[in-house]
Design a protein around this motif. Structure first.
Motif, short mmCIF file in Angstrom:
data_model
loop_
_atom_site.label_atom_id
_atom_site.label_comp_id
_atom_site.label_asym_id
_atom_site.label_seq_id
_atom_site.Cartn_x
_atom_site.Cartn_y
_atom_site.Cartn_z
N PRO A 193 0.87 -1.34 0.12
CA PRO A 193 -0.12 0.10 0.03
C PRO A 193 1.02 1.24 0.03
CG PRO A 193 -0.61 -1.42 1.49
CD PRO A 193 0.60 -1.96 1.08
N ALA A 194 0.45 2.44 -0.10
CA ALA A 194 0.93 3.70 -0.32
C ALA A 194 1.35 3.80 1.06
CB ALA A 194 -0.08 4.81 -0.37
N GLN A 195 2.52 4.75 1.25
CA GLN A 195 3.24 4.85 2.54
C GLN A 195 3.06 6.45 3.02
OE1 GLN A 195 7.11 3.23 3.03
NE2 GLN A 195 6.66 1.96 1.05
N GLN A 196 3.35 6.77 4.35
CA GLN A 196 3.00 8.28 4.69
C GLN A 196 3.94 9.13 4.20
OE1 GLN A 196 3.06 7.90 9.03
NE2 GLN A 196 1.13 6.85 9.01
N ASP A 197 4.92 8.70 3.66
CA ASP A 197 5.77 9.66 2.97
C ASP A 197 5.53 10.17 1.64
OD1 ASP A 197 6.74 7.47 1.84
OD2 ASP A 197 8.80 7.40 2.30
N GLY A 198 4.51 9.35 1.13
CA GLY A 198 4.21 9.92 -0.18
C GLY A 198 4.57 8.97 -1.40
N THR A 199 4.92 7.75 -0.81
CA THR A 199 5.57 6.43 -1.64
C THR A 199 4.10 5.91 -2.45
OG1 THR A 199 7.72 6.40 -0.69
CG2 THR A 199 6.70 4.46 -2.05
N LEU A 200 4.00 5.89 -3.48
CA LEU A 200 2.76 5.33 -4.05
C LEU A 200 2.65 3.79 -4.05
CD1 LEU A 200 2.45 7.44 -7.26
CD2 LEU A 200 1.04 7.61 -5.29
N PRO A 201 1.59 3.20 -4.05
CA PRO A 201 1.38 1.82 -3.93
C PRO A 201 2.43 1.06 -4.88
CG PRO A 201 -0.66 2.74 -3.81
CD PRO A 201 0.35 3.86 -4.24
N ARG A 202 2.91 -0.07 -4.72
CA ARG A 202 3.60 -0.93 -5.48
C ARG A 202 2.91 -2.23 -5.86
NH1 ARG A 202 5.89 3.48 -5.69
NH2 ARG A 202 8.15 3.88 -6.09
N LEU A 203 3.00 -2.92 -6.95
CA LEU A 203 2.60 -4.21 -7.38
C LEU A 203 3.78 -4.98 -7.79
CD1 LEU A 203 0.38 -6.50 -7.65
CD2 LEU A 203 0.28 -5.99 -9.94
N ILE A 204 4.41 -6.12 -6.86
CA ILE A 204 5.75 -6.57 -7.04
C ILE A 204 5.40 -8.09 -7.72
CG2 ILE A 204 7.87 -6.91 -6.19
CD1 ILE A 204 7.07 -4.97 -3.88
N VAL A 205 6.30 -8.42 -8.71
CA VAL A 205 6.19 -9.83 -9.16
C VAL A 205 7.75 -10.54 -8.89
CG1 VAL A 205 5.92 -11.57 -11.01
CG2 VAL A 205 4.39 -9.46 -10.67
N PRO A 206 7.99 -11.70 -8.12
CA PRO A 206 9.20 -12.25 -8.21
C PRO A 206 9.54 -12.75 -9.52
CG PRO A 206 7.78 -12.86 -6.42
CD PRO A 206 6.88 -12.11 -7.27
N ILE A 207 10.83 -12.94 -9.96
CA ILE A 207 11.13 -13.32 -11.22
C ILE A 207 11.99 -14.81 -10.70
CG2 ILE A 207 12.30 -13.39 -13.04
CD1 ILE A 207 11.87 -10.19 -13.10
N ARG A 208 11.35 -15.97 -11.08
CA ARG A 208 12.15 -17.16 -10.81
C ARG A 208 12.42 -17.93 -11.92
NH1 ARG A 208 8.27 -16.61 -6.58
NH2 ARG A 208 8.97 -15.99 -4.62
N MET A 209 13.35 -18.87 -11.78
CA MET A 209 13.52 -19.86 -12.49
C MET A 209 14.23 -21.01 -11.97
SD MET A 209 13.53 -20.76 -15.79
CE MET A 209 13.85 -19.67 -17.13
N GLY A 210 13.54 -22.07 -12.16
CA GLY A 210 14.22 -23.37 -11.32
C GLY A 210 14.07 -23.33 -9.99
N GLY A 211 13.25 -22.66 -9.33
CA GLY A 211 13.25 -22.42 -7.70
C GLY A 211 14.13 -21.43 -7.42
N GLU A 212 14.95 -20.58 -8.08
CA GLU A 212 15.71 -19.56 -7.79
C GLU A 212 15.19 -18.36 -8.08
OE1 GLU A 212 20.54 -17.94 -8.64
OE2 GLU A 212 19.64 -19.59 -9.85
N LEU A 213 15.42 -17.35 -7.14
CA LEU A 213 14.93 -16.07 -7.27
C LEU A 213 16.09 -15.26 -8.21
CD1 LEU A 213 12.92 -13.95 -6.58
CD2 LEU A 213 14.24 -13.20 -4.80
N LEU A 214 15.49 -14.89 -9.18
CA LEU A 214 16.59 -13.94 -10.06
C LEU A 214 16.38 -12.49 -9.94
CD1 LEU A 214 16.28 -16.12 -13.43
CD2 LEU A 214 17.81 -16.23 -11.66
N GLY A 215 15.31 -11.94 -9.54
CA GLY A 215 15.00 -10.51 -9.45
C GLY A 215 13.47 -10.47 -9.30
N SER A 216 12.89 -9.23 -9.73
CA SER A 216 11.77 -8.75 -9.40
C SER A 216 11.06 -7.57 -10.41
CB SER A 216 11.33 -8.34 -8.10
OG SER A 216 12.23 -7.61 -7.76
#
Length: 534
Positions: free
Chosen positions: A224-247
């Motif tokens: 959700p949005a934060q009090q400092d004005g940071t807007l909401p974020r929708l984040i998707v993990p990027i995985r391959m073979g069970g390893e987290l490669l990024g987002s």
């Protein structure tokens, strides 16, 4: 020409592991990727004979439908008869004794695929890697090409989720971002400008458990949005073979519908393939660079070629040997990653590009002396040592031109040896600073092999210490090191000066030696130095 070993190395251990790689097979050229599906055709052999499955020389055969050991053995045998390069199986079939035996006898490669890897993604990745390493220059240049692909993917993902998107690695560094900027906030602007999430923003996301959730199996994460004005974020993990490669991070104006979130998440597997391709190409470039640096350090590489390919100048450089606590590059699954991260941080902190390679578990850094003097380097390395959770020691050779870096490396190794033996205080030292210890150590090493410890009365005192629990040898060493100053000698031994005088009287009763003779004192001190420093 693309060898099987090269393909396996480029894809990397995240997805592929060579179970059987017969001698010579690793150099067999890989032609293409084929999917083996016996299915209703009964056996792989019948499918081949009926023309329902085609395997050619050099193919990588993916055992998509193999479910039993018999299936796997048959596929290995039939593929070998067609001169295929390798058969790729998922666990546990790849490690069954009968399958390994069949591959070894047929002299065909047997490669294990990570259990969670999608066969469709693997086909795409393998063909991408085959294209990328068609020649070495393309492989070296591939990171830039991969970056362009990622920017296009970021634009595509932004269209799907209807919001600006950034693609980031596991260290929160920005790899690509969408052109769309209609919805933004200061955090996104500073992230793109600095090519990574700023530390204060990072801390706020971490406090909300975002990165902990990234490591779980969630498909999407909404912040959700934060009090400092940071807007909401929708984040998707990027995985391959069970390893987290990024987002992937999308700046949204509020909660996102399940349909849009699912569509955004569907882009992750495509991005994962590109991230793996990028990493494979970067690894190839890094390996080539490390081999060239290693050649400079052992004196086998051409300095002119090194300067041309590594962008080094003819000015003096310094070699730094860093022991991060491991005995071998494979001593810990993350050891090599720690060394690479250290190389990057040192280069960033000194404001100059540092080249490096790992030999025998020691990371060697080659830094331009004109861009970073030793006092600055010492501070950087000392900070890294304080931050390290493992034993950390670093020793530097003297400034040398590129053609003489092997000498700077030898100096760094010698100084590092003193740190490891705790003959000098660490954790960081230079060859120049350690000259007194180096002198004593070299003298001790030379005299130890000459049998000097067998001469004179020293052996009598050593025997008395062994049998009588005395400390005559240490007492004599302190007395000789502080001539005419019994108080200083007593402080070194942590005893009272009267105790020192008493020990010296008893010592002289044990052996007939004239300590008033300067040559006798020098000879005894040489022997004692040999004992302590060799």
């Amino acid at each position: 020409m693309t060898s099987l070993a090269s393909v396996v190395n480029r894809v990397g251990p995240t997805l592929l592991h060579a179970v059987v790689l017969p001698e010579g097979n690793g150099q067999r050229n890989v032609a293409d990727v084929v999917i083996a599906e016996a299915g209703s055709h009964g056996t792989y052999g019948s499918a081949l004979r009926a023309g329902l499955m085609h395997v050619n020389a050099g193919d990588l055969v993916l055992a998509v439908a193999a479910t039993t050991v018999d299936d796997a053995v048959e596929l290995v045998t039939e593929s070998a008869s067609c001169s295929a390069a390798a058969v790729l199986l998922k666990p546990p079939l790849a490690r069954r004794a009968a399958v390994r035996k069949a591959a070894t006898e047929a002299e065909i490669g047997l490669i294990e695929v990570h259990a969670k890897t999608s066969w469709a993604q693997l086909v795409w990745l393998l063909r991408t890697v085959l294209d990328a390493i068609a020649d070495e220059r393309e492989a070296v240049d591939a990171p830039e090409a991969g970056s362009a692909d990622l920017f296009r993917l970021a634009d595509a993902a932004a269209s799907v989720v209807d919001a600006p998107v950034t693609i980031e690695d596991t260290n929160s560094r920005v790899l690509a971002y969408s052109a769309r900027q209609d919805l933004t906030d200061p955090a996104r602007v500073s992230t793109i400008m600095g090519r990574r999430i700023p530390d204060d923003v990072l801390a706020r996301f971490r406090s909300r458990g975002v990165f902990r959730e990234l490591s779980t199996g969630k498909q999407t994460i909404f912040v959700p949005a934060q009090q400092d004005g940071t807007l909401p974020r929708l984040i998707v993990p990027i995985r391959m073979g069970g390893e987290l490669l990024g987002s992937m991070w999308a700046v949204v104006d509020g909660p996102v519908s399940e349909e849009r979130a699912a569509a955004f998440a569907d882009a992750a597997p495509v991005v994962a393939v590109h991230l793996l391709r990028r990493r494979a190409s970067a690894d190839a470039h890094r390996r080539a660079t490390a081999e060239l640096v290693a050649g400079l350090l052992d004196g086998t590489a051409s300095p002119r070629r090194a300067m041309a390919e590594l962008g080094m100048t003819a000015a003096a450089h310094r070699v730094i040997a860093v022991d991060t606590g491991g005995k071998h590059p494979d001593d810990h699954p993350r050891a090599e990653g720690l060394r690479l991260a250290l190389l990057e941080r040192v280069g960033k902190r000194i404001g100059a590009h540092a080249h490096g390679c790992t030999l025998g578990g020691v990371l060697y850094l080659v830094v331009p002396a004109e861009r970073a003097d030793w006092s600055e380097l010492r501070q950087v390395l000392a900070k890294e040592s304080a931050a390290a959770k493992r034993t950390f020691r670093a020793a530097a050779g003297t400034r040398r031109p590129v053609a003489e870096l092997s000498q700077s490396r030898a100096e760094a190794d010698e100084a590092l040896g003193l740190l490891r033996a705790e003959l000098v205080e660490g954790p960081v030292i230079s060859f120049d600073e350690a000259w007194t210890a180096l002198t004593l150590h070299r003298v001790a090493t030379a005299t130890a092999g000459a049998g000097v410890l067998d001469l004179g009365p020293l052996d009598v005192l050593r025997e008395q210490d062994r049998t009588g629990k005395t400390a005559y040898v240490d007492t004599l060493y302190a007395w000789l090191r502080h001539p005419g100053d019994p108080r200083a000698a007593a402080r070194e031994l942590r005893i009272h000066p009267n105790t020192l005088r008493y020990r010296m009287r008893k010592l002289l009763e044990q052996c007939d030696v004239d300590l008033d003779d300067p040559d006798v004192r020098l000879a005894l001190l040489t022997q004692l130095v040999s004992m302590r420093w060799s």
